[in-house]
Design a protein around this motif. Structure first.
Motif, PDB file in Angstrom:
ATOM      1  N   GLY A  21       0.809  -1.205   0.000  1.00  0.00           N
ATOM      2  CA  GLY A  21       0.000   0.000   0.000  1.00  0.00           C
ATOM      3  C   GLY A  21       0.845   1.260   0.000  1.00  0.00           C
ATOM      4  N   TYR A  22       0.179   2.399   0.050  1.00  0.00           N
ATOM      5  CA  TYR A  22       0.892   3.674  -0.103  1.00  0.00           C
ATOM      6  C   TYR A  22       1.939   3.901   0.981  1.00  0.00           C
ATOM      7  CZ  TYR A  22      -2.339   5.535   3.456  1.00  0.00           C
ATOM      8  OH  TYR A  22      -3.054   5.751   4.602  1.00  0.00           O
ATOM      9  N   GLY A  25       5.012   2.602  -0.362  1.00  0.00           N
ATOM     10  CA  GLY A  25       5.318   3.056  -1.706  1.00  0.00           C
ATOM     11  C   GLY A  25       6.217   4.271  -1.697  1.00  0.00           C
ATOM     12  N   HIS A  27       5.123   7.548  -2.835  1.00  0.00           N
ATOM     13  CA  HIS A  27       4.423   8.829  -2.932  1.00  0.00           C
ATOM     14  C   HIS A  27       3.461   9.010  -1.764  1.00  0.00           C
ATOM     15  CE1 HIS A  27       6.103   9.182  -6.942  1.00  0.00           C
ATOM     16  NE2 HIS A  27       5.606   7.986  -7.244  1.00  0.00           N
ATOM     17  N   ARG A  28       3.485  10.202  -1.197  1.00  0.00           N
ATOM     18  CA  ARG A  28       2.592  10.540  -0.103  1.00  0.00           C
ATOM     19  C   ARG A  28       1.224  10.923  -0.647  1.00  0.00           C
ATOM     20  NH1 ARG A  28       4.165  15.141   4.297  1.00  0.00           N
ATOM     21  NH2 ARG A  28       6.215  14.248   3.860  1.00  0.00           N
ATOM     22  N   LEU A  29       0.180  10.480   0.041  1.00  0.00           N
ATOM     23  CA  LEU A  29      -1.168  10.843  -0.377  1.00  0.00           C
ATOM     24  C   LEU A  29      -1.465  12.296  -0.032  1.00  0.00           C
ATOM     25  CD1 LEU A  29      -3.420   7.804   0.658  1.00  0.00           C
ATOM     26  CD2 LEU A  29      -2.298   8.257  -1.530  1.00  0.00           C
ATOM     27  N   GLU A  32      -2.003  13.436   3.655  1.00  0.00           N
ATOM     28  CA  GLU A  32      -1.475  12.381   4.526  1.00  0.00           C
ATOM     29  C   GLU A  32      -0.461  12.971   5.497  1.00  0.00           C
ATOM     30  OE1 GLU A  32       1.326   8.384   4.368  1.00  0.00           O
ATOM     31  OE2 GLU A  32       0.759   9.375   2.494  1.00  0.00           O
ATOM     32  N   TYR A 139      -6.511   2.931   6.894  1.00  0.00           N
ATOM     33  CA  TYR A 139      -5.581   2.332   5.934  1.00  0.00           C
ATOM     34  C   TYR A 139      -6.240   1.185   5.177  1.00  0.00           C
ATOM     35  CZ  TYR A 139      -1.204   0.414   4.070  1.00  0.00           C
ATOM     36  OH  TYR A 139      -0.216  -0.039   3.232  1.00  0.00           O
ATOM     37  N   LYS A 142      -8.423   2.623   2.442  1.00  0.00           N
ATOM     38  CA  LYS A 142      -7.596   3.241   1.405  1.00  0.00           C
ATOM     39  C   LYS A 142      -6.881   2.190   0.552  1.00  0.00           C
ATOM     40  CE  LYS A 142      -6.989   7.503   4.048  1.00  0.00           C
ATOM     41  NZ  LYS A 142      -6.058   8.360   4.812  1.00  0.00           N
ATOM     42  N   CYS A 143      -6.786   0.978   1.106  1.00  0.00           N
ATOM     43  CA  CYS A 143      -6.235  -0.138   0.332  1.00  0.00           C
ATOM     44  C   CYS A 143      -7.351  -0.976  -0.301  1.00  0.00           C
ATOM     45  CB  CYS A 143      -5.379  -1.029   1.227  1.00  0.00           C
ATOM     46  SG  CYS A 143      -3.820  -0.278   1.756  1.00  0.00           S
ATOM     47  N   ARG A 223       9.717   9.428   1.618  1.00  0.00           N
ATOM     48  CA  ARG A 223       8.354   9.957   1.463  1.00  0.00           C
ATOM     49  C   ARG A 223       8.128  11.130   2.413  1.00  0.00           C
ATOM     50  NH1 ARG A 223       4.451   7.300   3.292  1.00  0.00           N
ATOM     51  NH2 ARG A 223       2.844   7.896   1.817  1.00  0.00           N
TER      52      ARG A 223
END
Length: 226
Positions: A21-22, A25, A27-29, A32, A139, A142-143, A223
């Motif tokens: 998940g982010y 990853g 990149h920051r949402l 976030e 989370y 969001k996933c 990130r």
């Protein structure tokens, strides 16, 4: 499994989704506010079988060497017994040693120093971030993982303990040691207060499947500064 009523472990696909998940990853949402504990707590829960309160209470002094094996010393949860859990190699590969070095440089004493408590408990903050609350998505959402499936079974942070339990049961039975299973889970079925064979515990635990070998804390910190 000795699970919460109505609680289930994550499926293999859900574990893959969570660990890719982010948070893990590049990149920051939007909006976030990433914290170090967002990165570490799901991994620690999966690779140790510990509850979020136990993990939240971990001090740096609770990371100890036993017979040459680096271990977590869990001793703060009233429902289950004190136990020594070897550190899974996936946590070291994810940068745990570097993270601990930073904490020592900053004179932090608690492993998840930026996880706040409420009335001395850490699970409430974890629950809201991971599972959401009201209109606030967690989370899981969001996933794109539901907190309740079509059969009414729930998933939450403690579901990762059930994934740990599933695997440890198999590997302990293969090692012909039900005691190792009961000890690592903190069950009262193991009557002693300690486990003499740390090598056996480590052999059993290291077989827990690595759900994302590319996870690394330095990637997460990149990130933070992005």
């Amino acid at each position: 499994m000795k699970s919460h009523l109505g609680r289930r472990p994550f499926s293999a696909m859900e574990l893959h989704t969570l660990s890719h998940g982010y948070i893990y990853g590049d990149h920051r949402l939007p909006r976030e506010q990433p914290k170090h504990w967002h990165f570490w707590l799901p991994l620690l829960a999966y690779y140790t079988g510990a509850y979020s309160d136990e993990i939240g209470h971990l001090q740096l002094t609770d990371i100890v060497k036993h017979d040459g094996h680096l271990c977590f010393d869990f001793h703060t949860h009233g429902k289950i017994k004190h136990r020594i859990v070897p550190v899974h190699k996936a946590l070291l590969e994810a940068g745990l040693a570097d993270y601990i070095t930073l904490l020592k440089q900053r004179n932090e004493t608690r492993l998840l120093f930026d996880l706040p408590s409420k009335s001395g408990r850490y699970s409430e903050k974890v629950r809201i971030w991971f599972s959401g609350e009201g209109e606030r998505a967690g989370y899981l959402q969001k996933c794109d993982i539901p907190t309740v499936d079509q059969l009414g079974m729930k998933t939450a942070m403690s579901s990762l303990r059930l994934n740990f339990e599933q695997q440890i049961r198999i590997f302990a039975m293969q090692a012909n040691s039900k005691d190792a299973f009961n000890y690592l889970m903190g069950f009262i079925d193991y009557p002693e207060d300690s486990f003499a064979n740390i090598q056996l515990l480590d052999t059993v635990l290291q077989q827990v499947r690595n759900i994302n070998p590319h996870v690394h804390w330095e990637r997460f910190t990149a990130r933070l500064s992005a």
